[in-house]
Design a protein around this motif. Structure first.
Motif, short mmCIF file in Angstrom:
data_model
loop_
_atom_site.label_atom_id
_atom_site.label_comp_id
_atom_site.label_asym_id
_atom_site.label_seq_id
_atom_site.Cartn_x
_atom_site.Cartn_y
_atom_site.Cartn_z
N HIS A 335 0.83 -1.21 0.00
CA HIS A 335 0.00 0.00 0.00
C HIS A 335 0.87 1.26 0.00
O HIS A 335 0.59 2.22 -0.73
CB HIS A 335 -0.92 -0.03 1.22
N GLU A 337 3.92 1.51 -1.12
CA GLU A 337 4.59 1.63 -2.41
C GLU A 337 3.65 2.18 -3.48
O GLU A 337 4.04 3.01 -4.30
CB GLU A 337 5.13 0.25 -2.83
N GLN A 338 2.40 1.73 -3.45
CA GLN A 338 1.41 2.23 -4.40
C GLN A 338 1.15 3.72 -4.19
O GLN A 338 1.04 4.49 -5.15
CB GLN A 338 0.11 1.44 -4.29
N LEU A 339 1.03 4.11 -2.95
CA LEU A 339 0.80 5.52 -2.66
C LEU A 339 1.98 6.37 -3.13
O LEU A 339 1.79 7.48 -3.65
CB LEU A 339 0.59 5.73 -1.15
N GLU A 341 3.94 5.71 -5.62
CA GLU A 341 3.93 5.80 -7.08
C GLU A 341 2.86 6.77 -7.59
O GLU A 341 3.07 7.49 -8.56
CB GLU A 341 3.68 4.40 -7.68
N LEU A 342 1.70 6.74 -6.94
CA LEU A 342 0.58 7.55 -7.40
C LEU A 342 0.63 8.98 -6.89
O LEU A 342 0.01 9.88 -7.48
CB LEU A 342 -0.75 6.92 -6.96
N GLU A 343 1.34 9.18 -5.83
CA GLU A 343 1.30 10.49 -5.19
C GLU A 343 2.07 11.51 -6.03
O GLU A 343 3.17 11.26 -6.54
CB GLU A 343 1.91 10.39 -3.79
N ASP A 344 1.47 12.68 -6.17
CA ASP A 344 2.12 13.80 -6.85
C ASP A 344 3.25 14.32 -5.97
O ASP A 344 3.08 14.47 -4.76
CB ASP A 344 1.08 14.89 -7.11
N ASN A 347 2.20 17.13 -3.80
CA ASN A 347 1.37 16.73 -2.66
C ASN A 347 2.22 16.09 -1.56
O ASN A 347 1.99 16.30 -0.37
CB ASN A 347 0.30 15.75 -3.12
N ARG A 348 3.17 15.26 -2.02
CA ARG A 348 4.05 14.62 -1.02
C ARG A 348 4.85 15.66 -0.24
O ARG A 348 4.99 15.59 0.98
CB ARG A 348 5.00 13.64 -1.72
#
Length: 550
Positions: A335, A337-339, A341-344, A347-348
Motif C-alpha cells: 500500500h 509503495e502504491q501511494l 507511485e501515485l502520489e504527486d 502533494n508529497r
C-alpha cells in the motif's frame, strides 16, 4: 529473530487450544486487595505451573496462557511479570541500572513534566509537600524514566512511558527490577519500534487494526469511514501506553497479564474487544460524539466487575494470529509503495511540509512549557537564595557575637586561673598552719589525758586511804571517851574536806579537757570549711576551662 519466531509459533498454536478448558479455572479478582484470600484452586494451579517453570530451565509451562487469561493473582504478579518478561535472569541489566541513575539525562525536564500527569489520583503518586524523600512513588518513577532515557539513546524518553513504569511499581516490583521489566518490554516485545523512524511502527499497527476491524465489524468500519474517523484518533494512546493511561487499574493489570504472556497480538485482541463492546453506542454517534466517547465514556464503562468480565470475554473471543499480522504487514508495505507511485511530488512535499509544521508547533509548545518551567525555577531559586543570604547574615552576626563572648570568657578564665593559683597557695599555707595547730592540740590533749589519768589514780588511792582511816577511826570510837570522840570527829571532817578538794580539782581538770576538745572540733570544722571552699573554686575554674575548650 529466532526467539521472536518461536514466540510467534507459540501464539499460533496456543491461541486455539487455550480456549478449550480455560473456563474450568477460576478468575483472579477485580480490584481485590492483596489481603483478600485468592481461590485455593487457582493458587494450586499457579503453584504447579511455577514449579514446572522453575524446573525446566525457565521454559514456559503449557497451561501458562490459560492461567494468564484468567488473571494472575495479585500476590504473584510481581514474580510472574518478571519471569514472563525475562527480567528475572538478567543481572547485567540490573547492575547497569545502578550506574545509569547516577548520570544526567537530557530529557529530565520532559520526564518531570510527564510524571506530574501520571496517576495523579493514586495516593502512591500524589504530589506532597515534603520533597522527593516524601514521594517514594514519584522518586522511583523519575529514576526509572531517567535511567531508560540514558540506556536507549535512540529513543530516549517518550511521553506516556511513565504510565508503563507506574503500573509495574504498583505491583510492588522494586524499582531496579521494574526498570529491567521495562527494558525487556521495549526491546524484546518490540514496543520501542512504535517510537522509531517517524512512528512507522505505530502507523503499521493502525493499518493492521483497521484491516482487522474491517474483517470482524464491517458495519462499524463503514461508520468510521463515513464519519471520517481515522484509527490514530482513538488507538494512538492505546498502543503507545499499552492501555495503561485511561482505563481502571484492575483492567490495566489484566491487560498486562495478557500482553506479557502473548505479546503483540494481544494488543489487537484488546482493541477489538473494546470496539465490540462499544459498537452499538458508536454506531449512533457522529464525529464529535465518537471522539468524546473514546476519551470520556469508554474508560468509565468498566468500573463494574461484571463489565470487566464481559470485556475480557469479548477480548478472548478474537483469535489474532501472528501469521495474520504478518500478512497485513506485507499488504501495508504494498500500500505504501502504491501511494508513493501515485502520489504527486507536490502533494508529497506539502504533506511532509505539513508534518514538519506540526512537529515544529509541537516543539515550540514544548519549548514554551520548558521556558515557563525555567522561569519558574529561576524565581524559586532566587527566593531560596535570598532566604539563604539572610540566613548567612544571621549566622555571621551570631558567629561574631560568639567570638566576642568567647574572648570575654577567655579573659575571665585567665583571671579565675590566677585566683585559683592564689587560692591554692593560701590553701596550702592554711593547711600547713592547721596541721601544726592540730598537732599542738593533739599534744595538749594527750598531756591532759595523762594528767587526768594520774589525778584519777591518785584520787582513787587517796579515797581508799581515807576509807581505811575512817574505818580505823570508827573502831577507836568504840573504846575512847566522848572527848576523844569529838576530836576524832574533827579529824574525820578534816579528811572529808580534803576529799572534797580533790574532787573539785578533778572536776576542773575534766572541764579543761572538755574545753580543749571543743577547740579541737572548732579547728577541724574550720579546716573542713576551707577545704570545701577551695574545692568549689577549683571546680569553677575547671568549668570555665571546659567552656573555653568548647
Amino acid at each position: 529473530p529466532q526467539r521472536q519466531k518461536s514466540r510467534d509459533e507459540e501464539h499460533d498454536v496456543d491461541s486455539d487450544n487455550s480456549q478449550g478448558d480455560e473456563n474450568s479455572l477460576p478468575v483472579s479478582g477485580w480490584g481485590r486487595s492483596e489481603g483478600q484470600e485468592v481461590a485455593d484452586d487457582l493458587l494450586k494451579h499457579w503453584g504447579e505451573a511455577l514449579e514446572k517453570w522453575n524446573c525446566k530451565e525457565r521454559a514456559r509451562p503449557r497451561q501458562l496462557i490459560k492461567l494468564c487469561r484468567k488473571g494472575i493473582p495479585s500476590p504473584l504478579r510481581c514474580q510472574v511479570w518478571q519471569m514472563l518478561s525475562g527480567a528475572s535472569n538478567d543481572p547485567q541489566l540490573l547492575e547497569s541500572y545502578r550506574l545509569l541513575i547516577s548520570q544526567e539525562s537530557p530529557s529530565e525536564n520532559v520526564i518531570n513534566w510527564d510524571i506530574k500527569r501520571t496517576y495523579v489520583g493514586h495516593e502512591y503518586f500524589q504530589e506532597k509537600a515534603g520533597g522527593a524523600s516524601e514521594n517514594p512513588g514519584r522518586e522511583a518513577l523519575y529514576k526509572i524514566s531517567k535511567a531508560y532515557s540514558i540506556y536507549d539513546k535512540e529513543i530516549s524518553y517518550c511521553q506516556g512511558f511513565s504510565f508503563l513504569a507506574a503500573v509495574l511499581l504498583l505491583q510492588k516490583i522494586p524499582e531496579e527490577q521494574a526498570f529491567c521489566v521495562t527494558v525487556k518490554i521495549m526491546f524484546n516485545y518490540g514496543h520501542r519500534d512504535l517510537f522509531k523512524s517517524s512512528f512507522q511502527g505505530l502507523h503499521l499497527m493502525f493499518f493492521q487494526l483497521e484491516r482487522l476491524l474491517e474483517e470482524h465489524m464491517w458495519d462499524l468500519y463503514q461508520h468510521f469511514q463515513t464519519q471520517r474517523i481515522e484509527t490514530h484518533m482513538y488507538a494512538s494512546q492505546w498502543f503507545l501506553t499499552l492501555y495503561t493511561a485511561k482505563f481502571p487499574l484492575p483492567v490495566v493489570f489484566r491487560i498486562m497479564d495478557f500482553y506479557l504472556c502473548e505479546e503483540k497480538p494481544s494488543m489487537f485482541s484488546v482493541a477489538l474487544g473494546l470496539l465490540k463492546l462499544a459498537r452499538k453506542d458508536l454506531l449512533r454517534l457522529d464525529f464529535e460524539g465518537i471522539l468524546n466517547y473514546f476519551r470520556v465514556d469508554l474508560p468509565k464503562k468498566f468500573d463494574a466487575v461484571e463489565e470487566c468480565e464481559h470485556l475480557f470475554d469479548c477480548i478472548f473471543s478474537f483469535k489474532i494470529k501472528s501469521a495474520k499480522l504478518k500478512k497485513i504487514e506485507k499488504d501495508h508495505q504494498v500500500h505504501l509503495e502504491q501511494l508513493a507511485e501515485l502520489e504527486d511530488p507536490v502533494n508529497r512535499l506539502e504533506r511532509d511540509n505539513k508534518q514538519l509544521r506540526g512537529t515544529i508547533m509541537r516543539l515550540e509548545r514544548e519549548n514554551d512549557n520548558l521556558a515557563q518551567e525555567l522561569v519558574a525555577s529561576k524565581v524559586t531559586l532566587r527566593a531560596e537564595m535570598d532566604k539563604l543570604e539572610e540566613r548567612i547574615d544571621t549566622l555571621s552576626k551570631e558567629c561574631r557575637a560568639q567570638k566576642t563572648n568567647s574572648a570575654i570568657a577567655m579573659t575571665q578564665n585567665n583571671e579565675l586561673k590566677e585566683e585559683l593559683i592564689q587560692a591554692k597557695k593560701e590553701y596550702q599555707n592554711m593547711l600547713v598552719k592547721l596541721l601544726e595547730e592540730k598537732q599542738h592540740h593533739e599534744a595538749q590533749i594527750s598531756e591532759y589525758k595523762q594528767l587526768f589519768q594520774q589525778l584519777d589514780e591518785g584520787s582513787q588511792k587517796q579515797q581508799e586511804e581515807l576509807n581505811q582511816e575512817l574505818l580505823e577511826v570508827k573502831a577507836k570510837l568504840g573504846s575512847i571517851s566522848s572527848e576523844d570522840a569529838a576530836s576524832g570527829h574533827l579529824s574525820s571532817l578534816s579528811s572529808e574536806q580534803k576529799l572534797r578538794d580533790l574532787e573539785l580539782e578533778l572536776a576542773r581538770t575534766k572541764l579543761a579537757l572538755v574545753e580543749s576538745d571543743c577547740k579541737n572540733q572548732e579547728l577541724e570544722h574550720r579546716l573542713e570549711e576551707y577545704t570545701s571552699s577551695s574545692s568549689s573554686s577549683l571546680s569553677k575554674s575547671r568549668i570555665n576551662t571546659w567552656f573555653k575548650k568548647k
